[in-house]
Design a protein around this motif. Structure first.
Motif, PDB file in Angstrom:
ATOM      1  N   GLU A  86       0.853  -1.142   0.021  1.00 55.02           N
ATOM      2  CA  GLU A  86       0.130  -0.057   0.111  1.00 55.02           C
ATOM      3  C   GLU A  86       0.755   1.161   0.059  1.00 55.02           C
ATOM      4  OE1 GLU A  86      -3.971   1.676   2.064  1.00 55.02           O
ATOM      5  OE2 GLU A  86      -2.912   0.205   3.074  1.00 55.02           O
ATOM      6  N   ILE A  87       1.695   1.479   0.821  1.00 57.88           N
ATOM      7  CA  ILE A  87       2.658   2.597   0.705  1.00 57.88           C
ATOM      8  C   ILE A  87       3.379   2.895  -0.429  1.00 57.88           C
ATOM      9  CG2 ILE A  87       4.667   1.468   2.283  1.00 57.88           C
ATOM     10  CD1 ILE A  87       3.307   4.884   2.755  1.00 57.88           C
ATOM     11  N   THR A  88       4.007   1.751  -0.897  1.00 58.08           N
ATOM     12  CA  THR A  88       4.688   1.652  -2.181  1.00 58.08           C
ATOM     13  C   THR A  88       3.871   2.228  -3.323  1.00 58.08           C
ATOM     14  OG1 THR A  88       6.190  -0.134  -1.343  1.00 58.08           O
ATOM     15  CG2 THR A  88       6.262   0.461  -3.595  1.00 58.08           C
ATOM     16  N   LEU A  89       2.677   1.709  -3.336  1.00 60.08           N
ATOM     17  CA  LEU A  89       1.637   2.208  -4.130  1.00 60.08           C
ATOM     18  C   LEU A  89       1.337   3.742  -4.247  1.00 60.08           C
ATOM     19  CD1 LEU A  89      -1.027  -0.727  -4.745  1.00 60.08           C
ATOM     20  CD2 LEU A  89       0.518   0.273  -6.564  1.00 60.08           C
ATOM     21  N   ILE A  90       1.243   4.412  -2.990  1.00 63.66           N
ATOM     22  CA  ILE A  90       0.946   5.531  -2.526  1.00 63.66           C
ATOM     23  C   ILE A  90       2.283   6.357  -2.985  1.00 63.66           C
ATOM     24  CG2 ILE A  90       0.935   7.443  -0.893  1.00 63.66           C
ATOM     25  CD1 ILE A  90      -0.826   5.059   0.689  1.00 63.66           C
ATOM     26  N   ARG A  91       3.425   5.939  -2.984  1.00 59.73           N
ATOM     27  CA  ARG A  91       4.419   6.629  -3.331  1.00 59.73           C
ATOM     28  C   ARG A  91       4.630   6.578  -4.654  1.00 59.73           C
ATOM     29  NH1 ARG A  91       7.836   4.210   1.612  1.00 59.73           N
ATOM     30  NH2 ARG A  91       7.545   5.554   3.243  1.00 59.73           N
ATOM     31  N   GLU A  92       4.379   5.397  -5.308  1.00 56.57           N
ATOM     32  CA  GLU A  92       4.543   5.490  -6.788  1.00 56.57           C
ATOM     33  C   GLU A  92       3.525   6.576  -7.376  1.00 56.57           C
ATOM     34  OE1 GLU A  92       5.721   4.700 -10.753  1.00 56.57           O
ATOM     35  OE2 GLU A  92       6.619   4.203  -8.702  1.00 56.57           O
ATOM     36  N   TYR A  93       2.333   6.652  -6.923  1.00 56.55           N
ATOM     37  CA  TYR A  93       1.305   7.597  -7.302  1.00 56.55           C
ATOM     38  C   TYR A  93       1.818   9.124  -7.112  1.00 56.55           C
ATOM     39  CZ  TYR A  93      -2.808  10.079  -9.140  1.00 56.55           C
ATOM     40  OH  TYR A  93      -3.650  10.717 -10.030  1.00 56.55           O
ATOM     41  N   GLU A  94       2.368   9.337  -6.203  1.00 51.76           N
ATOM     42  CA  GLU A  94       3.052  10.610  -5.779  1.00 51.76           C
ATOM     43  C   GLU A  94       4.212  10.963  -6.886  1.00 51.76           C
ATOM     44  OE1 GLU A  94       4.209  10.327  -1.732  1.00 51.76           O
ATOM     45  OE2 GLU A  94       2.204  10.820  -1.058  1.00 51.76           O
ATOM     46  N   ASN A  95       4.909   9.967  -7.284  1.00 49.48           N
ATOM     47  CA  ASN A  95       6.067   9.957  -8.204  1.00 49.48           C
ATOM     48  C   ASN A  95       5.365  10.278  -9.704  1.00 49.48           C
ATOM     49  OD1 ASN A  95       8.173   9.568  -6.361  1.00 49.48           O
ATOM     50  ND2 ASN A  95       8.099   7.341  -6.896  1.00 49.48           N
ATOM     51  N   ILE A  96       4.360   9.755 -10.168  1.00 46.34           N
ATOM     52  CA  ILE A  96       3.603  10.031 -11.198  1.00 46.34           C
ATOM     53  C   ILE A  96       3.180  11.331 -11.415  1.00 46.34           C
ATOM     54  CG2 ILE A  96       1.676   9.064 -12.661  1.00 46.34           C
ATOM     55  CD1 ILE A  96       1.749   6.342 -11.614  1.00 46.34           C
ATOM     56  N   LYS A 127     -11.774   1.852 -13.534  1.00 46.35           N
ATOM     57  CA  LYS A 127     -11.985   0.426 -13.159  1.00 46.35           C
ATOM     58  C   LYS A 127     -10.941  -0.411 -13.310  1.00 46.35           C
ATOM     59  CE  LYS A 127     -16.530   0.321 -15.149  1.00 46.35           C
ATOM     60  NZ  LYS A 127     -17.658   0.105 -16.244  1.00 46.35           N
ATOM     61  N   GLU A 128     -10.025  -0.280 -14.054  1.00 44.81           N
ATOM     62  CA  GLU A 128      -8.784  -0.955 -14.406  1.00 44.81           C
ATOM     63  C   GLU A 128      -8.009  -0.859 -12.867  1.00 44.81           C
ATOM     64  OE1 GLU A 128      -5.346  -2.804 -17.347  1.00 44.81           O
ATOM     65  OE2 GLU A 128      -6.837  -1.332 -18.040  1.00 44.81           O
ATOM     66  N   VAL A 129      -7.656   0.540 -12.636  1.00 45.16           N
ATOM     67  CA  VAL A 129      -6.787   0.624 -11.590  1.00 45.16           C
ATOM     68  C   VAL A 129      -7.407   0.024 -10.206  1.00 45.16           C
ATOM     69  CG1 VAL A 129      -6.016   2.573  -9.815  1.00 45.16           C
ATOM     70  CG2 VAL A 129      -5.924   2.746 -12.367  1.00 45.16           C
ATOM     71  N   ARG A 130      -8.824   0.329  -9.909  1.00 47.45           N
ATOM     72  CA  ARG A 130      -9.561  -0.239  -8.855  1.00 47.45           C
ATOM     73  C   ARG A 130      -9.400  -1.754  -8.850  1.00 47.45           C
ATOM     74  NH1 ARG A 130     -13.952  -2.786  -7.362  1.00 47.45           N
ATOM     75  NH2 ARG A 130     -14.893  -2.491  -5.363  1.00 47.45           N
ATOM     76  N   GLU A 131      -9.601  -2.529  -9.950  1.00 44.11           N
ATOM     77  CA  GLU A 131      -9.428  -3.947  -9.847  1.00 44.11           C
ATOM     78  C   GLU A 131      -7.994  -4.356  -9.599  1.00 44.11           C
ATOM     79  OE1 GLU A 131     -11.074  -7.307  -9.462  1.00 44.11           O
ATOM     80  OE2 GLU A 131     -12.218  -5.863 -10.003  1.00 44.11           O
ATOM     81  N   MET A 132      -7.190  -3.637  -9.912  1.00 47.00           N
ATOM     82  CA  MET A 132      -5.866  -4.133  -9.666  1.00 47.00           C
ATOM     83  C   MET A 132      -5.370  -4.049  -8.624  1.00 47.00           C
ATOM     84  SD  MET A 132      -2.155  -2.587 -11.422  1.00 47.00           S
ATOM     85  CE  MET A 132      -2.751  -2.066 -12.714  1.00 47.00           C
ATOM     86  N   VAL A 133      -5.695  -2.852  -8.035  1.00 46.08           N
ATOM     87  CA  VAL A 133      -5.566  -2.715  -6.386  1.00 46.08           C
ATOM     88  C   VAL A 133      -6.125  -3.519  -5.480  1.00 46.08           C
ATOM     89  CG1 VAL A 133      -5.578  -0.889  -4.618  1.00 46.08           C
ATOM     90  CG2 VAL A 133      -4.754  -0.391  -6.945  1.00 46.08           C
ATOM     91  N   LEU A 134      -7.518  -3.554  -5.813  1.00 43.03           N
ATOM     92  CA  LEU A 134      -8.158  -4.663  -4.935  1.00 43.03           C
ATOM     93  C   LEU A 134      -7.687  -5.902  -4.974  1.00 43.03           C
ATOM     94  CD1 LEU A 134     -10.670  -5.238  -3.339  1.00 43.03           C
ATOM     95  CD2 LEU A 134     -12.193  -5.515  -5.384  1.00 43.03           C
ATOM     96  N   THR A 135      -7.288  -6.359  -6.353  1.00 39.65           N
ATOM     97  CA  THR A 135      -6.902  -7.798  -6.410  1.00 39.65           C
ATOM     98  C   THR A 135      -5.542  -8.119  -5.387  1.00 39.65           C
ATOM     99  OG1 THR A 135      -7.876  -8.072  -8.524  1.00 39.65           O
ATOM    100  CG2 THR A 135      -6.149  -9.662  -8.027  1.00 39.65           C
ATOM    101  N   ALA A 136      -4.738  -6.955  -5.677  1.00 42.48           N
ATOM    102  CA  ALA A 136      -3.266  -6.907  -5.053  1.00 42.48           C
ATOM    103  C   ALA A 136      -3.428  -6.816  -3.443  1.00 42.48           C
ATOM    104  CB  ALA A 136      -2.497  -5.629  -5.542  1.00 42.48           C
TER     105      ALA A 136
END
Length: 173
Positions: A86-96, A127-136
């Motif tokens: 979760e924290i790595t996804l947050i940091r990645e989005y901040e980088n984007i 939808k694609e982002v939500r599904e990917m994050v939810l599955t992960a």
């Protein structure tokens, strides 16, 4: 790939980059294909060689921005331990956000547009982002995966608002 094919791919990419900048700066409805062509250092008719309409140009620009987010998140999901996911996804989005502000601003504009094709493109991306994050999150064993996914997406939207309004204090917790 033949040289002319590579040149076409590069020109198409240049046009999309220019469109993202122009649309983010002046807004999609106020932007013109003349402005996009000028930013890409080409003629306006050349824009229409690749994109039949301004809306098609926007749709392709949105697809580029969603692809960047999805591919970045996919790399994180594939390479990060469950404890840090979760924290790595947050940091990645901040980088984007930091590297591709115009794409984020373009997505924000598109969220309010009523044209069906634009709305569908935005829905597909979310939808694609939500599904990917939810599955992960589920596969990582994160408790209340659906709620954590919703909060993750909500945080992303709040990050976008903070960026657009130049209000970083919105993100201070």
């Amino acid at each position: 790939m033949a040289k002319s094919d590579a040149t076409s791919v590069n020109r198409r990419s240049d046009i999309l980059s220019a469109a993202i900048e122009v649309f983010a700066e002046v807004g999609y409805y106020r932007a013109t294909t003349v402005q996009v062509a000028e930013r890409a250092n080409i003629s306006q008719p050349y824009v229409f060689r690749f994109f039949s309409t301004k809306e098609q140009l926007l749709l392709n620009a949105l697809e580029v921005s969603w692809s960047r987010v999805i591919e970045s998140f996919r790399k994180v999901v594939d390479t990060t331990s469950p404890e840090l996911l979760e924290i790595t996804l947050i940091r990645e989005y901040e980088n984007i956000q930091a590297k591709h502000q115009n794409e984020i601003l373009l997505q924000m504009q598109a969220q309010t547009m009523r044209e069906e094709a634009i709305r569908n493109t935005m829905q597909d991306g979310f939808k694609e982002v939500r599904e990917m994050v939810l599955t992960a999150f589920r596969e990582a064993g994160i408790e209340k995966s659906e709620e954590r996914t919703m909060l993750f997406l909500a945080r992303g939207v709040l990050c976008n608002v903070a960026l657009a309004l130049n209000m970083p204090e919105l993100m201070k917790g």
